[in-house]
Motif scaffolding. Structure first.
Motif, short mmCIF file in Angstrom:
data_model
loop_
_atom_site.label_atom_id
_atom_site.label_comp_id
_atom_site.label_asym_id
_atom_site.label_seq_id
_atom_site.Cartn_x
_atom_site.Cartn_y
_atom_site.Cartn_z
N VAL A 56 0.86 -1.19 0.00
CA VAL A 56 0.00 0.00 0.00
C VAL A 56 0.89 1.23 0.00
O VAL A 56 2.03 1.21 0.46
CB VAL A 56 -0.94 0.03 1.22
N SER A 57 0.34 2.32 -0.53
CA SER A 57 1.04 3.60 -0.59
C SER A 57 0.38 4.56 0.40
O SER A 57 -0.85 4.59 0.54
CB SER A 57 0.97 4.18 -2.00
N VAL A 58 1.19 5.35 1.10
CA VAL A 58 0.67 6.33 2.06
C VAL A 58 0.15 7.54 1.30
O VAL A 58 0.91 8.23 0.60
CB VAL A 58 1.76 6.74 3.06
N VAL A 59 -1.14 7.79 1.40
CA VAL A 59 -1.75 8.95 0.76
C VAL A 59 -1.72 10.15 1.70
O VAL A 59 -1.57 11.30 1.27
CB VAL A 59 -3.20 8.63 0.35
N GLU A 60 -1.83 9.88 3.00
CA GLU A 60 -1.90 10.96 3.98
C GLU A 60 -1.38 10.44 5.32
O GLU A 60 -1.63 9.29 5.68
CB GLU A 60 -3.36 11.44 4.10
N GLY A 73 0.49 10.17 12.49
CA GLY A 73 0.71 8.73 12.61
C GLY A 73 -0.48 7.91 12.17
O GLY A 73 -0.35 6.69 11.99
N ARG A 74 -1.61 8.54 11.96
CA ARG A 74 -2.79 7.83 11.42
C ARG A 74 -2.70 7.92 9.89
O ARG A 74 -2.76 9.00 9.31
CB ARG A 74 -4.08 8.47 11.93
N LEU A 75 -2.56 6.75 9.25
CA LEU A 75 -2.21 6.71 7.84
C LEU A 75 -3.42 6.38 6.97
O LEU A 75 -4.18 5.45 7.28
CB LEU A 75 -1.12 5.65 7.59
N ARG A 76 -3.56 7.14 5.91
CA ARG A 76 -4.55 6.80 4.88
C ARG A 76 -3.80 6.04 3.80
O ARG A 76 -2.86 6.56 3.19
CB ARG A 76 -5.19 8.06 4.32
N LEU A 77 -4.17 4.79 3.58
CA LEU A 77 -3.43 3.86 2.73
C LEU A 77 -4.23 3.51 1.49
O LEU A 77 -5.45 3.34 1.56
CB LEU A 77 -3.07 2.59 3.52
N ARG A 78 -3.52 3.36 0.37
CA ARG A 78 -4.17 3.00 -0.89
C ARG A 78 -3.38 1.86 -1.53
O ARG A 78 -2.15 1.91 -1.61
CB ARG A 78 -4.21 4.20 -1.83
N TYR A 79 -4.08 0.82 -1.95
CA TYR A 79 -3.44 -0.34 -2.57
C TYR A 79 -2.75 0.07 -3.86
O TYR A 79 -3.34 0.81 -4.68
CB TYR A 79 -4.47 -1.43 -2.86
N VAL A 80 -1.52 -0.41 -4.05
CA VAL A 80 -0.84 -0.12 -5.32
C VAL A 80 -1.59 -0.85 -6.43
O VAL A 80 -2.06 -1.98 -6.26
CB VAL A 80 0.64 -0.57 -5.28
N GLY A 81 -1.73 -0.19 -7.56
CA GLY A 81 -2.53 -0.70 -8.66
C GLY A 81 -3.90 -0.08 -8.71
O GLY A 81 -4.59 -0.16 -9.72
#
Length: 893
Positions: free
Chosen positions: A208-212, A216-224
């Motif tokens: 996953v890529s860190v969007v925000e 320390g609270r991370l918004r994560l998005r799956y690569v692809g």
């Protein structure tokens, strides 16, 4: 309506909401809640302080939020050892100990100084010559103690061996390279890549890529899936499902996308996305320091078929019976909520020994909590014994579960900030409605759709302390009936990313002094270098700053970059205040149109709440001295309390004589006005109007003094600078009774007696009347009543009562053996122990209250800073006022 419209327009300019984000209910974006105008206005004007005061509630303590406490910890810890260049001889080095940290600044003390803090010094991790212990030996550098202590020990080698044995050394990667000067949370930047464990299969991961990154609270998005937000996830960086890239391959686990998104792309597309992310992670790896605080999983003792109670993950409003359906290994198992219907809906969760929300059977019964029976259960009342016989299953033993009674200090009615379980991007104001063992029931305020109270574990990483959203520039959903004000009184600013980091270039020439300086267009060597600033703790600290805390500050800060040094000094001053928020508000008002300034965001923490404000800080060295004096004037302290001038013994401002206490200060002023015209004295005796006016003025002044610690929009009469300049003129022009009111406003005697209508007002008037004129000493009749003529009582009984009370007051008169201004902390503690407030002596010792500070204490100050209830505070102020009266009678002149 114009104000409302302009405000909405401003909000739209700063947030740039797009219709696409507002229409995506599953994307987990906080922006979707900003589209509602009412919510935006409430969010902008919500004030935690006023809300807590209005509701009578308290904020959950910061220490209760374990994950937040860990995230705030610096990579450097007090006590760590490192090698630093000698200030007197930069070619040599010596071992130093970290005393404390402030962002990228370290307060260091050379080994050998022991507890002597006079030589403590600040240095910037990013620029100072710092190295791990052992660096000098490896690089053939000279280790030599500073000249000031070089004769203290005969054998320094033996001293170092003894001092470094068992000590922690600062890791080398914190002193050099990409980690230098950064905290673990700060290392996680946008586009950082992390491996995320599948929610159902512990052996399957995807990148996953860190969007925000919000504190320390991370918004994560799956690569692809970079083009869609619908499958974004929010996790705290300490979550055990997060691993560094490469961890999956190292442990020979599967690297596949989750089942619910697998069909969105072709196999080749997933493969290309994976290869690209692995290459990016190899080129820009996330430092391993990020994962240093991840807890290791302990072995569990569950077996397939065991029964337990769990909080329903899909609807965290219910606790349901559940079964262990799969045991993957010693660390992971699968728990499924029981469903007895012919076509059950499977709700399963991946668990480990320390998973939140899993409980032993009978937990609900023992804690008086409703247990939701399994769907399809035929009985009327659910009973675990019957249910176990029906299923033929055993209960999971208690040793399988962590401590189920640990509440971490949370109690009913406390306030906090919590994630909305139905929309993970939204954080709401929350109230604790119940605490049972380690579970809490939260009521979320401000939701557009009503929701039942939801259940959360006390160690959940989805709950945060009051002020967390504000401190991290994140939108907080406020209550629908929030405290709304057109003019904010709390020193809270917009998010940092919306603030200009520096003054625009085109403004700088206009902000400079009007003296022609043709060469200022270029950067002059030393122009932006701040001289060494001294903290002269012997100087008068004023009403805002705690003298004991000032004495604990280092002797000096700098030299260095002006903004950095001054920001550090202001942060130290804020932390040394009785009420840091009040000092922060005052600092907001320090400005000069001719300054070449830069806006910086400063923080203040007080009673679990965090305040933020934008403060103008000068950028050039020629304006530093004026800036320091302006700040000192605003805080009503000696202009040399912190300045480029080192005060050795006697302050040039002579503050030890004039302003060590308000009594001596106004005693000096009073000599000029001690003989008012005869008409003024007659005025005071002529009727009932003046005393009534004096009482009313005193009350209004008291209210004003209370407001000045909480209000930003002060009027001219309330400003610190004008009050000191204008008051002598006011005292000369006004009548004798008004002089007395002015005196009371500054010596604060009336603030300690305003809420206590018994004996203490009489003492205040005693203090006042003994200095007004050359009247004969027996003025008891005037002191007994606020009415101008005591003979108006006219009754013998009342006169007798007056005489008895006066006699009792004279018996309580205190005779001092020494001047309270010269009392040490030990002297103050000794005096308190001789009174009926002896149990409170420890507080004076802990807070380093000396004689000067004692004379400045008032009832509101005692209640606020010592956290005493009204009764003990009144008793204590009674004793303090005895000292004030005796001091004024014996030593003021």
């Amino acid at each position: 309506m114009e104000t409302r419209a302009s405000f909405i327009a401003t909000m739209q300019e700063t947030q740039h909401l797009s219709p696409e984000k507002g229409q995506s209910p599953a994307n987990g974006n906080r922006e979707q809640f900003d589209s509602d105008e009412g919510s935006s206005i409430e969010d902008a004007d919500f004030n935690w302080d006023e809300f807590l005061e209005e509701t009578g509630a308290s904020a959950a303590p910061h220490t209760s939020f374990k994950h937040v406490e860990i995230s705030l910890q610096s990579s450097f810890q007090p006590g760590m050892k490192l090698e630093v260049a000698n200030k007197s001889n930069p070619d040599t080095y010596w071992v130093a100990t970290i005393i404390t940290t402030c962002g990228q600044l370290l307060l260091l003390r050379y080994c050998g100084y022991g507890d002597d803090r006079r030589a403590d010094f600040w240095c910037d991790v990013m620029t100072a010559d710092l190295h791990p212990v052992g660096w000098c030996t490896q690089n053939n550098k000279v280790l030599m103690p500073p000249d000031a202590i070089k004769d203290k020990y005969m054998d320094w080698t033996e001293f170092l061996i003894h001092d470094l044995t068992g000590a922690r050394t600062a890791p080398a990667n914190l002193l050099e390279g990409p980690l230098r000067g950064k905290n673990p949370v700060d290392l996680i930047t946008v586009d950082s890549l992390i491996e995320l464990q599948d929610s159902q299969n512990p052996f399957q991961y995807w990148i996953v890529s860190v969007v925000e990154n919000v504190g320390g609270r991370l918004r994560l998005r799956y690569v692809g899936l970079e083009e869609t937000e619908s499958y974004d996830q929010w996790l705290f960086y300490l979550d055990c499902r997060l691993r560094p890239v490469g961890w999956c391959q190292e442990n020979k686990y599967r690297m596949d996308p989750p089942a619910d998104i697998y069909s969105l792309k072709t196999i080749s597309e997933w493969k290309c996305a994976l290869e690209k992310s692995l290459n990016d992670a190899a080129n820009f790896p996330l430092p391993m320091e990020v994962f240093k605080d991840h807890a290791d999983l302990r072995n569990h003792f569950f077996a397939v078929g065991m029964k337990l109670e769990v909080v329903n993950v899909r609807e965290p409003f219910h606790i349901c019976p559940a079964s262990v359906t799969t045991v993957f290994n010693n660390h992971y198992l699968q728990v499924t909520i029981d469903d007895l219907r012919p076509e059950p809906s499977k709700i399963s969760m991946l668990c480990h020994a320390d998973s939140l929300g899993i409980l032993p059977i009978q937990w609900c019964l023992k804690n008086g909590v409703n247990l939701t029976p399994p769907k399809g259960y035929s009985g009327q009342d659910f009973d675990w014994a019957d249910y176990q016989k029906q299923c033929g299953a055993e209960a999971a033993p208690h040793l399988c579960f962590r401590n189920t009674s640990f509440s971490r200090g949370f109690t009913k009615n406390m306030k906090l900030e919590a994630v909305n379980p139905r929309n993970p991007a939204e954080i709401c104001v929350a109230s604790i409605t119940s605490v049972k063992g380690r579970l809490m029931w939260l009521h979320l305020e401000g939701l557009q759709m009503p929701s039942p109270e939801y259940i959360v574990d006390v160690e959940s990483m989805d709950i945060f302390p009051v002020g967390w959203c504000e401190a991290n520039a994140y939108n907080l959903t406020p209550p629908h009936k929030a405290v709304l004000r057109r003019k904010r009184r709390i020193a809270v600013v917009q998010p940092e990313k919306q603030l200009p980091s520096t003054v625009p270039v085109e403004k700088i020439p206009h902000d400079l002094c009007p003296v022609p300086q043709p060469d200022t267009t270029g950067t002059i060597n030393g122009r932006y270098c701040c001289p060494q600033l001294y903290i002269n703790h012997r100087c008068f600290s004023g009403p805002y700053l705690n003298k004991g805390r000032i004495a604990e500050l280092p002797q000096s800060v700098g030299p260095g970059k002006c903004v950095l040094v001054l920001k550090e000094v202001l942060s130290m001053v804020i932390n040394a205040a009785y009420k840091p928020g009040s000092v922060l508000r005052e600092l907001q008002l320090v400005e000069d149109p001719q300054w070449n300034f830069q806006e910086e965001t400063l923080k203040a923490k007080y009673r679990g709440k965090t305040y933020r404000a934008t403060v103008k800080i000068v950028r050039t060295s020629d304006q530093v001295a004026d800036f320091c004096r302006r700040v000192c004037a605003k805080l009503e302290c000696c202009p040399n309390l912190f300045s480029p001038v080192l005060v050795a013994e006697v302050c040039p401002e002579n503050c030890s004589i004039h302003t060590k206490t308000k009594y001596t200060y106004y005693y000096g002023k009073r000599k000029k006005i001690i003989k008012p015209p005869i008409g003024e004295n007659n005025n005071m005796r002529s009727g009932h109007v003046k005393p009534a006016r004096r009482r009313k003025r005193r009350k209004s002044i008291f209210v004003q003094k209370k407001r000045r610690s909480s209000a930003v929009d002060l009027n001219a009469a309330g400003s610190a600078e004008e009050s000191e300049d204008d008051e002598p003129d006011v005292m000369e022009d006004e009548t004798g009774s008004e002089e007395t009111s002015s005196e009371l406003r500054d010596d604060q005697t009336d603030t300690s007696s305003a809420e206590v209508p018994s004996a203490r007002p009489r003492r205040a008037v005693t203090l006042r009347s003994s200095t007004e004129s050359d009247r004969p000493p027996p003025t008891e009749r005037a002191r007994r009543s606020r009415r101008p003529q005591p003979h108006s009582y006219g009754e013998a009984e009342k006169c007798t009562q007056v005489k008895e009370e006066i006699k009792q007051e004279e018996e309580e008169k205190l005779i001092l053996d020494s001047n309270p201004l010269e009392w040490t902390v030990t002297d103050v503690v000794r005096f308190i122990k001789l009174t009926d407030c002896a149990p409170l002596a420890k507080i004076f010792q802990e807070q380093d209250i000396d004689g000067q500070a004692l004379l400045l204490l008032t009832l509101p100050t005692v209640q606020e800073c010592m956290e005493l209830k009204l009764g003990p505070a009144i008793k204590l102020c009674h004793q303090i006022e005895r000292v004030k009266v005796a001091f004024y009678a014996q030593y003021a002149n």
